[in-house]
Design an enzyme around this catalytic site. Structure first.
Site, PDB file in Angstrom:
ATOM      1  N   SER A 282      -4.695 -24.379 -30.754  1.00 16.44           N
ATOM      2  CA  SER A 282      -3.365 -23.775 -30.683  1.00 16.44           C
ATOM      3  C   SER A 282      -2.577 -24.135 -31.943  1.00 16.44           C
ATOM      4  O   SER A 282      -2.971 -23.756 -33.040  1.00 16.44           O
ATOM      5  CB  SER A 282      -2.652 -24.210 -29.402  1.00 16.44           C
ATOM      6  OG  SER A 282      -1.509 -23.411 -29.171  1.00 16.44           O
TER       7      SER A 282
ATOM      8  N   HIS B 205      -5.836 -18.882 -23.065  1.00 11.76           N
ATOM      9  CA  HIS B 205      -5.548 -19.724 -24.228  1.00 11.76           C
ATOM     10  C   HIS B 205      -6.411 -20.980 -24.268  1.00 11.76           C
ATOM     11  O   HIS B 205      -6.683 -21.515 -25.334  1.00 11.76           O
ATOM     12  CB  HIS B 205      -4.061 -20.100 -24.236  1.00 11.76           C
ATOM     13  CG  HIS B 205      -3.616 -20.754 -25.507  1.00 11.76           C
ATOM     14  ND1 HIS B 205      -3.905 -20.237 -26.753  1.00 11.76           N
ATOM     15  CD2 HIS B 205      -2.917 -21.896 -25.737  1.00 11.76           C
ATOM     16  CE1 HIS B 205      -3.393 -21.022 -27.679  1.00 11.76           C
ATOM     17  NE2 HIS B 205      -2.796 -22.038 -27.094  1.00 11.76           N
TER      18      HIS B 205
ATOM     19  N   ASP C  20      -6.570 -14.310 -24.247  1.00 14.42           N
ATOM     20  CA  ASP C  20      -5.459 -15.193 -24.610  1.00 14.42           C
ATOM     21  C   ASP C  20      -4.136 -14.426 -24.638  1.00 14.42           C
ATOM     22  O   ASP C  20      -3.944 -13.550 -25.479  1.00 14.42           O
ATOM     23  CB  ASP C  20      -5.724 -15.810 -25.984  1.00 14.42           C
ATOM     24  CG  ASP C  20      -4.830 -17.000 -26.277  1.00 14.42           C
ATOM     25  OD1 ASP C  20      -3.727 -17.071 -25.703  1.00 14.42           O
ATOM     26  OD2 ASP C  20      -5.223 -17.855 -27.087  1.00 14.42           O
TER      27      ASP C  20
END
Length: 724
Positions: free
Chosen positions: A593, A700, A668
């Site tokens: 991320s 995600h 995602d």
């Protein structure tokens, strides 16, 4: 305990019977090797007795000072099964373990939720008579279930609309919107930024329901390909990208007695954030934090609950960077005209005591302690208790503050991360903590004498089973020479300083996250331990921009994400490169991320350091990220074109060196796959080779057993490129 300290602080050896982690244990190890614990601790309402669920999950145990805090069985799962079986006779259910969500209604009754075959029930259990009664009943599987006081009414979502089940079993349809993009009562409003964790609030008298109405019909549909059918299909989500049209949110009240609706007059512009929503204890007013889209100007407004009319702005908060409200107001239990408000406007998130006319009574902050969890008040309402981050964010301690003069006292002392609470009378403290060398310790502290009674000291769960590597804290100074930075080194198994070892830097670096704290194992992840056992030196540093260090520590990243963060990481990396046992030619970096953004940035901006890298779910260009988070830190692409250009990887693909593996979840909804696809395209044009792996059904994060596959892939990637 002495043996445990030696195990962690000295290089470990492979004693008889010890082994390394398996790849499966990188995912399931935290459950398998969890230190011994007690669960769901609660003080009984109005008493100094405390209850918790035992390690078999079958009994609720009670402890009190008169019995020297020895545990006695109070209720069993079997007791609940027998009582509830008498009132639910038309469907199947089994209470396999004592409910962890139990709550003390008073000293004689506990409430809990029960999932049966068809319905979800609210149950109240009477300790004296060992009988139960149903307080609420709704169909199983409903979302955003919101219970009124004493569970007299229950609101929940049917799709994008709200339904209420009353105490007498009537169903009330509150909203009936059919337009795609109109969402009522959802906790996902504002994409869960600004502390939003619910979409509905019952009034104190349980007669009115306040709820969000989100209109995202004008927000661009974003396609997520689905491959679960013969011909692939598209699932659309509403995804407001930075600088583009965002959702429009309003607040409404439904009166269950009159069926009347009222809209709060929160005004223009329509694109604003309605946060920290709080009912006044009287039920006559509602307080709302109205934050502009630029997120640099907050107004705390008061509205009339009967008419929805704007009453007054109590105060305003402005910033040259951003204002980020996170917690609703907390009214004093004995004074409905005063409340606590949390803000970091003076440097650290702390408590401020206000009157309902907007005047500040006093600041209740203490040194540089950051309030993380306000726990409530003593019985007289004269003191407040909270868990605060301190010692440069390394510790969590319990604090007591007197509301009349802001005098503050630290109630827990051991250098550690504490979970602690004070009994209703204020006489005793339940203190649970861990630190680098303590797996889990629980004690009761006498608030007056400061004497403690040990309840549990957990043994090292790895001893005799797993050969733990050495874990060590480090402290550095930020790149600007002003601020201490916390770091952690996990040394290779059987560490020999005369040898050279490859390195894996694991990082995140973004806001609202902290990787290094003085908790058990220093907060290290099991994959880090796995890699250390495979012969890697694993390094993690919390740079400026990360959590639990105060306003200035985070705001330095404004409009230029990645710059200060990478500069701080370079301080740690330079230290690693100076070590004689670090193989400088075989260093790797891994992040997910925001950490994926940092990893990609290093491989293009500081491209001569890392031979291999893994970027999971990486933000490649912030213009593809969503409005609420992205614009807080970067403003809009129109307002900050230079900042977006500097942080983007798309115009730096030609600078890529080394071996880069990008991993992405095809579903995602947070960092959409477009980020990595655009970067791959630019790499192709620049003639740069990139390794790419997609998890088709994951969002995600890659979860469940597939996470084992992911960690195996990452480990083998580093082995391929960094092991000689």
């Amino acid at each position: 305990m002495k043996k445990l300290v030696i195990l962690l602080l000295l290089s470990s050896s492979y004693a008889y019977g010890q082994r390394n982690f398996t790849i499966e244990e990188t995912v399931f190890g935290p459950g398998k090797y969890a230190p011994k614990n007690l669960y769901a601790q609660q003080w009984i309402s109005g008493t100094d007795a405390l209850t918790h669920v035992d390690s078999t999950f079958q009994n609720l145990l009670v402890r009190n000072a008169k019995e020297n805090w020895l545990a006695k069985s109070l209720i069993t799962a079997k007791d609940l099964q027998e009582a509830v079986s008498k009132i639910i006779t038309d469907e199947k259910f089994i209470i396999r373990r004592f409910p962890m969500d139990y709550q003390w209604e008073d000293a004689k009754h506990i409430n809990f939720q029960l999932e049966a075959e068809k319905n979800s029930y609210g149950i109240s259990y009477d300790l004296a008579s060992k009988t139960a009664k149903i307080t609420s009943k709704i169909p199983s599987g409903q979302e955003d279930v919101t219970y009124s006081e004493a569970n007299t009414q229950t609101a929940y979502l049917i799709g994008n609309n709200i339904e209420i089940l009353t105490a007498d079993g009537r169903k009330i349809t509150v909203t009936q919107d059919t337009v795609d993009g109109i969402v009522n009562g959802s906790s996902k409003t504002h994409r869960n930024e600004f502390g939003v964790d619910r979409g509905m609030w019952w009034s104190p008298d349980s007669k009115k329901l306040l709820y969000y109405r989100k209109d995202e019909s004008m927000v661009t549909n974003y396609p997520l390909p689905q491959w679960d059918s013969r011909v692939a299909s598209i699932k659309n989500i509403r995804y407001p990208m930075a600088g583009m049209k965002s959702e429009e949110v309003t607040l409404h009240i439904f009166n269950t007695e009159t069926n009347a609706y009222v809209q709060l007059q929160t005004g223009e512009p329509k694109e604003q954030y309605l946060t920290i929503v709080t009912w006044d204890p009287s039920g006559e007013y509602i307080y709302v934090g109205v934050l502009n889209r630029g997120q640099d100007h907050l107004k705390l407004n008061k509205y009339n609950a009967k008419s929805g009319a704007f009453m007054q702005t109590l105060f305003e908060e402005k910033s040259t960077t951003w204002v980020e409200p996170q917690k609703p107001l907390t009214f004093l239990p004995n004074n409905a005209n005063q409340f606590l408000y949390q803000t970091d406007k003076d440097g650290y998130n702390q408590l401020y005591l206000y009157k309902t006319d907007g005047s500040l009574v006093r600041h209740l902050g203490f040194n540089d302690v950051i309030v993380e969890e306000l726990q409530g008040f003593d019985q007289k309402g004269q003191k407040a208790y909270y868990i605060g981050a301190c010692n440069n964010g390394m510790e969590r301690q319990l604090f007591e503050v007197e509301l009349k003069n802001s005098k503050t006292r630290q109630l827990t002392q051991t250098s550690a991360v504490h979970q602690a609470s004070v009994s209703p009378t204020g006489k005793y403290i339940w203190d649970q903590y861990s630190n680098l060398s303590t797996a889990n310790k629980i004690q009761i502290i006498d608030g007056k004498s400061n004497k403690s009674q040990e309840i549990l000291t957990a043994a090292n769960p790895f001893e005799g089973k797993i050969a733990l590597p050495k874990i060590e804290f480090k402290e550095f100074t930020s790149a600007d020479g002003k601020t201490p930075l916390n770091a952690r080194i996990t040394y290779p198994a059987n560490f020999d300083p005369a040898k050279k070892y490859p390195v894996m830097v694991y990082l995140y670096g973004g806001s609202h996250a902290q990787l290094v704290t003085n908790r058990w194992l220093g907060g290290v992840g099991y994959f880090d331990l796995y890699m250390a056992q495979k012969g890697y030196l694993v390094f993690t540093l919390d740079n400026r921009g990360s959590d639990a260090r105060g306003r200035d520590f985070t705001r330095v990243t404004h409009r230029k994400l990645g710059e200060a963060e990478m500069a701080d990481q370079m301080v740690g990396i330079s230290y690693l490169q100076s070590l004689p046992y670090v193989d400088r030619e075989n260093m790797g970096i891994f992040g997910w991320s925001f950490g994926g953004f940092m990893t990609s940035s290093f491989m293009t901006k500081h491209n001569d350091i890392f031979k291999a890298a893994v970027a999971g779910g990486p933000v490649i260009d912030w213009k593809y990220y969503e409005v609420m988070y992205g614009e807080r830190y970067m403003d809009t692409p129109q307002e900050n074109p230079d900042g977006y250009a500097k942080t983007s990887m798309l115009n730096k693909a030609d600078k890529l060196k080394g071996n880069l593996l990008i991993i992405h979840g095809a579903q995602d909804p947070v960092v959409v796959q477009q980020h990595s696809m655009e970067f791959i395209e630019q790499c192709i044009k620049a003639g740069k080779q990139v390794d790419y792996f997609l998890y088709p059904t994951h969002e995600h994060n890659v979860m469940g057993r597939d996470r084992i596959h992911m960690y195996d892939k990452i480990a083998k990637y580093f082995d391929l490129h960094l092991k000689k």
